[in-house]
Write a protein that holds these residues in place. Sequence first.
Motif, PDB file in Angstrom:
ATOM      1  N   SER A  45      -5.584 -11.266   8.980  1.00 29.81           N
ATOM      2  CA  SER A  45      -4.717 -10.153   8.604  1.00 29.81           C
ATOM      3  C   SER A  45      -3.420 -10.296   9.382  1.00 29.81           C
ATOM      4  O   SER A  45      -3.227  -9.685  10.424  1.00 29.81           O
ATOM      5  CB  SER A  45      -5.436  -8.843   8.944  1.00 29.81           C
ATOM      6  OG  SER A  45      -4.561  -7.760   8.993  1.00 29.81           O
ATOM      7  N   GLY A  83      -8.643  -1.278   5.499  1.00 29.14           N
ATOM      8  CA  GLY A  83      -9.606  -0.184   5.545  1.00 29.14           C
ATOM      9  C   GLY A  83     -10.266   0.032   4.204  1.00 29.14           C
ATOM     10  O   GLY A  83     -11.499   0.192   4.105  1.00 29.14           O
ATOM     11  N   ASP A 105       2.076  -4.550   9.304  1.00 29.60           N
ATOM     12  CA  ASP A 105       0.736  -4.266   9.815  1.00 29.60           C
ATOM     13  C   ASP A 105       0.320  -2.825   9.563  1.00 29.60           C
ATOM     14  O   ASP A 105      -0.871  -2.519   9.512  1.00 29.60           O
ATOM     15  CB  ASP A 105       0.631  -4.629  11.298  1.00 29.60           C
ATOM     16  CG  ASP A 105       1.355  -3.669  12.225  1.00 29.60           C
ATOM     17  OD1 ASP A 105       2.589  -3.560  12.095  1.00 29.60           O
ATOM     18  OD2 ASP A 105       0.696  -3.054  13.076  1.00 29.60           O
ATOM     19  N   HIS A 138      -0.290  -1.376  14.760  1.00 32.39           N
ATOM     20  CA  HIS A 138      -1.382  -0.739  14.026  1.00 32.39           C
ATOM     21  C   HIS A 138      -2.678  -1.534  14.018  1.00 32.39           C
ATOM     22  O   HIS A 138      -3.668  -1.092  13.439  1.00 32.39           O
ATOM     23  CB  HIS A 138      -0.946  -0.468  12.584  1.00 32.39           C
ATOM     24  CG  HIS A 138       0.300   0.340  12.489  1.00 32.39           C
ATOM     25  ND1 HIS A 138       0.311   1.709  12.562  1.00 32.39           N
ATOM     26  CD2 HIS A 138       1.604  -0.033  12.356  1.00 32.39           C
ATOM     27  CE1 HIS A 138       1.556   2.157  12.455  1.00 32.39           C
ATOM     28  NE2 HIS A 138       2.347   1.108  12.329  1.00 32.39           N
ATOM     29  N   GLN A 173      -3.102  -2.315   7.589  1.00 34.92           N
ATOM     30  CA  GLN A 173      -4.185  -1.521   8.157  1.00 34.92           C
ATOM     31  C   GLN A 173      -4.873  -0.679   7.085  1.00 34.92           C
ATOM     32  O   GLN A 173      -6.099  -0.593   7.021  1.00 34.92           O
ATOM     33  CB  GLN A 173      -3.637  -0.601   9.248  1.00 34.92           C
ATOM     34  CG  GLN A 173      -4.634   0.415   9.763  1.00 34.92           C
ATOM     35  CD  GLN A 173      -3.961   1.650  10.337  1.00 34.92           C
ATOM     36  OE1 GLN A 173      -2.794   1.624  10.698  1.00 34.92           O
ATOM     37  NE2 GLN A 173      -4.702   2.742  10.409  1.00 34.92           N
ATOM     38  N   GLU A 195      -6.667  -0.736  12.982  1.00 32.69           N
ATOM     39  CA  GLU A 195      -7.307  -1.520  11.925  1.00 32.69           C
ATOM     40  C   GLU A 195      -8.688  -1.995  12.369  1.00 32.69           C
ATOM     41  O   GLU A 195      -9.682  -1.832  11.648  1.00 32.69           O
ATOM     42  CB  GLU A 195      -6.418  -2.719  11.584  1.00 32.69           C
ATOM     43  CG  GLU A 195      -6.950  -3.630  10.512  1.00 32.69           C
ATOM     44  CD  GLU A 195      -5.981  -4.757  10.184  1.00 32.69           C
ATOM     45  OE1 GLU A 195      -6.451  -5.887   9.975  1.00 32.69           O
ATOM     46  OE2 GLU A 195      -4.760  -4.500  10.150  1.00 32.69           O
ATOM     47  N   ALA A 220      -6.809  -9.907  13.330  1.00 35.29           N
ATOM     48  CA  ALA A 220      -5.569  -9.173  13.048  1.00 35.29           C
ATOM     49  C   ALA A 220      -4.524  -9.639  14.051  1.00 35.29           C
ATOM     50  O   ALA A 220      -4.397  -9.083  15.147  1.00 35.29           O
ATOM     51  CB  ALA A 220      -5.799  -7.672  13.138  1.00 35.29           C
TER      52      ALA A 220
END
Length: 247
Positions: free
Chosen positions: A134, A182, A174, A49, A178, A53, A90
């Motif tokens: 992340s 957001g 993840d 994901h 995500q 993201e 990420a």
Amino acid sequence: MNHITAASLIDLNTPPNRNDPKILAGALTDDAVTIEVGDNSYNFPHLAHVDDEVNAIAALSSTATPLLDTDFNRARIERDANRHTILHLATHAKFLVGQPEDSFILFNNKERWTLRDFKDGLLNLTHVDLVVLSACETGVDNTFGNGEEILGFGYLMQNAGARAAISSLWAVDDGGTQILMGEFYKALLLGNLSKTAALQQAQLALININENSDRGGLELAESIGLDPNNLSHPYYWAPFILIGNGL
């Protein structure tokens, strides 16, 4: 949650100028990968994901630069990081007690930064307001040394010049991350909230989300017995902490 370290005590009151944010957002899109470090072997799953993201973050700002696939590499980040006000990574990471070479942040094609790189002055982040990692277990490890491991990533980023960092205290999913990220960037960039307030707003958004909404794809949560569609569970929103200047 906002944590203060000695590295951030020099400037806790001055808010950043977010009228013209510049975001460098990269993601590890490689398949599952195994990293050999000394006598240890670490198996990292594919992050299904993270491209969504990063693309969602880029969609919020015309000055955002997304780095995916082979663009997510050490040289590009090292060249461009200090030209931006927000650096978002990420990707997988592992911070461990022990030798600095044993702790790392992962890039495409098994490239990585180690704790030794940061201690040797790898990056200049004096123009960066916020670094977000992340990923998994970037704040603490299962064992404790002199305390630096608890706030390890944030401490290193502040020593490099960044005003603040966000990292996670345990292995995160993840898919859920995500959605959390957001909400965080919407609050930070569109809502013009402080970093601390934006993180809180994102966490509240997940707490209040419809438990029966079909998010899907949250494999890690499902593997440990959680309902993969119930993003109100603390597993999804509680691990992320902000270290440094929360304005």
